[in-house]
Design an enzyme around this catalytic site. Structure first.
Site, PDB file in Angstrom:
ATOM      1  N   THR A  92      19.401  32.043  49.187  1.00 56.34           N
ATOM      2  CA  THR A  92      20.091  33.007  48.335  1.00 56.34           C
ATOM      3  C   THR A  92      19.506  33.051  46.929  1.00 56.34           C
ATOM      4  O   THR A  92      19.851  33.921  46.132  1.00 56.34           O
ATOM      5  CB  THR A  92      21.589  32.673  48.247  1.00 56.34           C
ATOM      6  OG1 THR A  92      21.733  31.313  47.803  1.00 56.34           O
ATOM      7  CG2 THR A  92      22.255  32.813  49.602  1.00 56.34           C
ATOM      8  N   HIS A 116      18.318  23.630  44.744  1.00 54.95           N
ATOM      9  CA  HIS A 116      18.911  22.963  43.589  1.00 54.95           C
ATOM     10  C   HIS A 116      19.254  21.517  43.946  1.00 54.95           C
ATOM     11  O   HIS A 116      18.945  21.048  45.053  1.00 54.95           O
ATOM     12  CB  HIS A 116      20.130  23.731  43.069  1.00 54.95           C
ATOM     13  CG  HIS A 116      21.191  23.992  44.109  1.00 54.95           C
ATOM     14  ND1 HIS A 116      21.909  22.989  44.715  1.00 54.95           N
ATOM     15  CD2 HIS A 116      21.659  25.151  44.639  1.00 54.95           C
ATOM     16  CE1 HIS A 116      22.776  23.498  45.570  1.00 54.95           C
ATOM     17  NE2 HIS A 116      22.638  24.819  45.553  1.00 54.95           N
ATOM     18  N   HIS A 160      21.002  20.701  47.247  1.00 50.83           N
ATOM     19  CA  HIS A 160      20.081  20.721  48.386  1.00 50.83           C
ATOM     20  C   HIS A 160      19.247  19.439  48.431  1.00 50.83           C
ATOM     21  O   HIS A 160      18.920  18.938  49.507  1.00 50.83           O
ATOM     22  CB  HIS A 160      19.118  21.911  48.275  1.00 50.83           C
ATOM     23  CG  HIS A 160      19.776  23.240  48.364  1.00 50.83           C
ATOM     24  ND1 HIS A 160      19.557  24.232  47.433  1.00 50.83           N
ATOM     25  CD2 HIS A 160      20.637  23.765  49.264  1.00 50.83           C
ATOM     26  CE1 HIS A 160      20.237  25.314  47.764  1.00 50.83           C
ATOM     27  NE2 HIS A 160      20.917  25.057  48.868  1.00 50.83           N
ATOM     28  N   LYS A 172      33.310  29.719  48.842  1.00 46.90           N
ATOM     29  CA  LYS A 172      33.149  30.885  47.965  1.00 46.90           C
ATOM     30  C   LYS A 172      34.479  31.613  47.795  1.00 46.90           C
ATOM     31  O   LYS A 172      35.204  31.811  48.765  1.00 46.90           O
ATOM     32  CB  LYS A 172      32.116  31.869  48.538  1.00 46.90           C
ATOM     33  CG  LYS A 172      30.769  31.240  48.882  1.00 46.90           C
ATOM     34  CD  LYS A 172      30.003  30.845  47.650  1.00 46.90           C
ATOM     35  CE  LYS A 172      28.592  30.388  47.977  1.00 46.90           C
ATOM     36  NZ  LYS A 172      28.504  29.253  48.869  1.00 46.90           N
ATOM     37  N   ARG A 213      29.466  37.086  48.853  1.00 48.81           N
ATOM     38  CA  ARG A 213      28.145  36.910  48.265  1.00 48.81           C
ATOM     39  C   ARG A 213      27.478  38.238  47.947  1.00 48.81           C
ATOM     40  O   ARG A 213      27.679  39.228  48.628  1.00 48.81           O
ATOM     41  CB  ARG A 213      27.254  36.182  49.288  1.00 48.81           C
ATOM     42  CG  ARG A 213      26.909  34.768  48.920  1.00 48.81           C
ATOM     43  CD  ARG A 213      25.905  34.254  49.920  1.00 48.81           C
ATOM     44  NE  ARG A 213      25.865  32.794  49.915  1.00 48.81           N
ATOM     45  CZ  ARG A 213      25.351  32.073  50.892  1.00 48.81           C
ATOM     46  NH1 ARG A 213      24.852  32.662  51.949  1.00 48.81           N
ATOM     47  NH2 ARG A 213      25.330  30.775  50.822  1.00 48.81           N
ATOM     48  N   GLN A 248      25.881  30.640  62.870  1.00 52.46           N
ATOM     49  CA  GLN A 248      25.385  29.281  62.650  1.00 52.46           C
ATOM     50  C   GLN A 248      25.482  28.463  63.932  1.00 52.46           C
ATOM     51  O   GLN A 248      24.600  27.664  64.231  1.00 52.46           O
ATOM     52  CB  GLN A 248      26.168  28.599  61.525  1.00 52.46           C
ATOM     53  CG  GLN A 248      25.624  27.204  61.205  1.00 52.46           C
ATOM     54  CD  GLN A 248      26.188  26.629  59.921  1.00 52.46           C
ATOM     55  OE1 GLN A 248      26.432  27.346  58.968  1.00 52.46           O
ATOM     56  NE2 GLN A 248      26.382  25.322  59.899  1.00 52.46           N
ATOM     57  N   ASP A 290      31.139  20.844  53.248  1.00 54.40           N
ATOM     58  CA  ASP A 290      31.740  22.172  53.292  1.00 54.40           C
ATOM     59  C   ASP A 290      31.326  22.942  54.549  1.00 54.40           C
ATOM     60  O   ASP A 290      31.868  24.011  54.839  1.00 54.40           O
ATOM     61  CB  ASP A 290      31.390  22.970  52.034  1.00 54.40           C
ATOM     62  CG  ASP A 290      29.891  23.086  51.798  1.00 54.40           C
ATOM     63  OD1 ASP A 290      29.115  22.387  52.477  1.00 54.40           O
ATOM     64  OD2 ASP A 290      29.496  23.874  50.915  1.00 54.40           O
ATOM     65  N   LYS A 341      31.339  18.494  40.718  1.00 56.81           N
ATOM     66  CA  LYS A 341      29.988  18.628  41.266  1.00 56.81           C
ATOM     67  C   LYS A 341      28.945  18.352  40.201  1.00 56.81           C
ATOM     68  O   LYS A 341      29.045  18.847  39.075  1.00 56.81           O
ATOM     69  CB  LYS A 341      29.764  20.032  41.826  1.00 56.81           C
ATOM     70  CG  LYS A 341      30.189  20.198  43.279  1.00 56.81           C
ATOM     71  CD  LYS A 341      29.723  21.544  43.809  1.00 56.81           C
ATOM     72  CE  LYS A 341      30.189  21.758  45.237  1.00 56.81           C
ATOM     73  NZ  LYS A 341      29.719  23.044  45.779  1.00 56.81           N
ATOM     74  N   LYS A 399      24.843  20.695  37.377  1.00 59.16           N
ATOM     75  CA  LYS A 399      24.993  21.874  36.541  1.00 59.16           C
ATOM     76  C   LYS A 399      25.139  21.456  35.090  1.00 59.16           C
ATOM     77  O   LYS A 399      25.704  20.416  34.779  1.00 59.16           O
ATOM     78  CB  LYS A 399      26.227  22.686  36.964  1.00 59.16           C
ATOM     79  CG  LYS A 399      26.040  23.395  38.299  1.00 59.16           C
ATOM     80  CD  LYS A 399      27.002  24.540  38.451  1.00 59.16           C
ATOM     81  CE  LYS A 399      26.654  25.357  39.695  1.00 59.16           C
ATOM     82  NZ  LYS A 399      27.565  26.492  39.870  1.00 59.16           N
ATOM     83  N   THR A 400      24.602  22.294  34.202  1.00 62.64           N
ATOM     84  CA  THR A 400      24.707  22.075  32.765  1.00 62.64           C
ATOM     85  C   THR A 400      25.257  23.347  32.136  1.00 62.64           C
ATOM     86  O   THR A 400      25.513  24.331  32.831  1.00 62.64           O
ATOM     87  CB  THR A 400      23.328  21.772  32.149  1.00 62.64           C
ATOM     88  OG1 THR A 400      22.513  22.958  32.267  1.00 62.64           O
ATOM     89  CG2 THR A 400      22.632  20.626  32.873  1.00 62.64           C
TER      90      THR A 400
END
Length: 408
Positions: A41, A46, A49, A83, A87, A172, A193, A228, A231-232
């Site tokens: 996506t 990141h 992953h 989510k 998306r 899936q 998840d 989580k 992230k910043t």
């Protein structure tokens, strides 16, 4: 050799399993083909992953064969798991480009030589499916009532769940069936998840093929407060060096909370657990040594040893240890752009150290900005060419974010 299942348990990866005893026995007696799927996506993997790739690498080191599945088909639909909104729809060209970026990034961490790992794209079998035959062959094995109890759907029922996304679980599950038939894949791995999707795939294989299949999820990468990681204020921590520089990547891990050091060393490095526990037990200023090791090891895995060394040298220089400062992030600005002078808020937005003039104004008002180690107190400050030392100007946001401006 220690059973890799025990290694994953000891290091804190495993969250849930479909058949714990059977999975442990299987991983101890034969080389198992397993898979993890990644929907492209974005044009970079990141940190979340990265934890999953670490599990794949541990499995591969123990003699098992990974399948890295690019979700070229499933990304056309979108996974509703975790989510709150549907998306953003991507074009097929965007998805293919992002998938190619994933391939480059993961090739540094998994060995694809001589069939030791496989990379496939589920667009190969999903994009050309015939709707009615697919419903008759696969859809009949799914209970709508049961699907609606899955966490990935329950959270979306109030705001609205599109029929498009409702198909994701079936797709899936079909991936797992295809990989089982094509490559003998017996085990699907994923973040916690993905639990509902994984157990549906296991059930589909057992129903259609009458053969064993298994699922296992890993813990999500969270800090000691349960939030989580990765992230910043500026956004996600990416593996692509163009999106998150090796220096910024290094600094993120160098600055984790003391309470998170041992967990990160365990999940994101290959250091022996005896060393992980020793480093995690350090206290006071000594814990900074453990953070340096953590930052270096994670950066080395993602960007290579040379980039890790450069990032370490740059970080040490900024904390007064006299190393080379050439490796810190920088922006080049022409002398013409500086002209007779540039106001400090324009400079901050120009080098992307703040996202807006308002953020820059608040930063200065809160005593959070330094230029050449001097606190900036005037929001109308004008930066001139003579303020640069040897054509360079060091800007610091807060205590830990450094950026150099270079005149060209």
């Amino acid at each position: 050799m220690k059973n890799v299942f025990d290694v994953l348990v000891e290091r804190g990866y495993i969250k849930q399993t479909t058949h714990e005893d059977e999975i442990r026995e299987l991983l101890g007696k034969e080389s198992v083909t397993f898979y993890t799927g990644y929907d492209p996506t974005a044009d970079s993997l990141h940190v979340g992953h990265f934890l999953q790739v670490m599990v794949m690498a541990h499995m591969q080191k123990a003699g098992h064969r990974p399948i890295f599945l690019i979700g070229g088909g499933t990304t056309m639909v979108g996974d509703p798991s975790g989510k709150t909104d549907m998306r953003k729809m991507l074009t097929r060209e965007q998805i293919e480009y992002n998938g190619e970026c994933f391939k480059k990034q993961v090739s540094n961490m998994l060995d694809f030589s001589e069939g030791k790992a496989i990379m496939v794209n589920n667009a190969d079998w999903l994009m050309n499916l015939e709707y009615i035959p697919f419903l008759r062959e696969i859809g009949k094995h799914f209970s709508v009532n049961r699907m609606l109890t899955a966490e990935c759907y329950k959270a979306r029922m109030e705001k609205g769940l599109s029929f498009l996304e409702f198909n994701y679980m079936i797709m899936q599950s079909y991936d797992f069936l295809q990989l089982h038939e094509r490559y003998g894949c017996k085990l699907q791995l994923g973040g916690d998840d993905q639990w509902s999707n994984i157990i549906s795939g296991v059930d589909l294989i057992r129903r259609i093929k009458g053969e064993p299949a298994y699922g296992m999820t890993f813990t999500l990468l969270t800090n000691s407060q349960g939030k989580k990681m990765g992230k910043t204020e500026a956004g996600a921590i990416w593996l692509d060096p163009k999106k998150t520089s090796p220096y910024d990547f290094y600094q993120y891990w160098r600055n984790v909370d003391d309470a998170d050091v041992e967990k990160c060393l365990s999940l994101l490095t290959f250091l022996p657990m005896e060393e992980v526990r020793r480093l995690g037990a350090l206290e006071g200023s000594e814990i900074n040594k453990a953070k340096e090791i953590l930052a270096f090891e994670v950066t080395k895995l993602v960007h290579g040893e040379e980039e890790a060394q450069k990032a370490q040298q740059a970080a040490r220089a900024l904390f007064g240890k006299g190393a080379n400062m050439e490796n810190i992030p920088f922006t080049e600005i022409s002398k013409l752009e500086i002209g007779e002078g540039i106001d400090v808020l324009s400079l901050l937005t120009r080098i992307n150290i703040v996202s807006s003039r308002g953020e820059g104004r608040r930063l200065i008002q809160q005593n959070g900005l330094s230029i050449e180690n001097e606190k900036v107190k005037d929001i109308n400050l004008i930066i001139k060419e003579e303020d640069f030392k040897d054509g360079k100007l060091l800007v610091r946001k807060g205590k830990k974010v450094y950026h150099q401006v270079r005149l060209v």
